[in-house]
Write an enzyme that holds these catalytic residues in place. Structure first.
Site, mmCIF file in Angstrom:
data_model
loop_
_atom_site.group_PDB
_atom_site.id
_atom_site.type_symbol
_atom_site.label_atom_id
_atom_site.label_comp_id
_atom_site.label_asym_id
_atom_site.label_seq_id
_atom_site.Cartn_x
_atom_site.Cartn_y
_atom_site.Cartn_z
ATOM 1 N N ILE A 30 30.762 43.490 34.111
ATOM 2 C CA ILE A 30 30.679 44.768 34.330
ATOM 3 C C ILE A 30 30.511 45.481 32.807
ATOM 4 C CG2 ILE A 30 31.911 45.052 36.346
ATOM 5 C CD1 ILE A 30 34.374 45.784 34.609
ATOM 6 N N HIS A 93 35.009 30.512 32.569
ATOM 7 C CA HIS A 93 33.861 31.155 32.981
ATOM 8 C C HIS A 93 32.646 30.729 32.451
ATOM 9 C CE1 HIS A 93 36.131 33.945 30.359
ATOM 10 N NE2 HIS A 93 34.984 34.447 29.967
#
Length: 130
Positions: A30, A93
């Site tokens: 985001i 990640h």
């Protein structure tokens, strides 16, 4: 306490989901470096890449490749950059970043997108998954 990524996987925090399999999950960042910037994470919360067992590591890399191929087909870019940094969230990640120029890989500038733009990008990428 669960990481923000575990909370995303559990549906406690909304996301722009790209893909999921039994062990991994992908969603749009985001705060993207470039439109289409996607995070691929293992569902099992592990702090560092080097803490993962070989099977989980290989699974995440295969999954990330599948997502990267869909990104490459759907985004206007020269290539898909991959990086694993992991300092901000204690949950492994993989960043997949559509690169048009080196500045897209620096984490120094961020693209600003509307919720509608995020959803359109997510749908475009999902449509290219094989």
């Amino acid at each position: 306490m669960a990481s923000i990524f575990t909370r995303i996987i559990n549906g406690e925090i909304p996301c722009y989901k790209i893909a999921e399999d039994s062990d991994n999950f992908a969603f749009l960042d985001i705060q993207p470096n470039a439109p289409g910037h996607t995070l691929c994470i293992p569902k099992r919360e592990v702090d560092k890449l080097t803490d993962m067992d070989a099977g989980a590591y290989e699974s995440l890399m295969r999954f990330s490749r599948k997502v990267a191929l869909a990104l490459e087909e759907s985004m206007d870019c020269k290539r898909i950059g991959m990086t694993v940094i992991g300092l901000e969230v204690p949950h492994v990640h993989v960043h997949l970043i559509p690169l048009r120029e080196m500045a897209d890989a620096t984490f120094q500038r961020k693209a600003s997108l509307s919720p509608e733009a995020f959803e359109a990008i997510a749908q475009k990428i999902r449509s290219k998954l094989k």
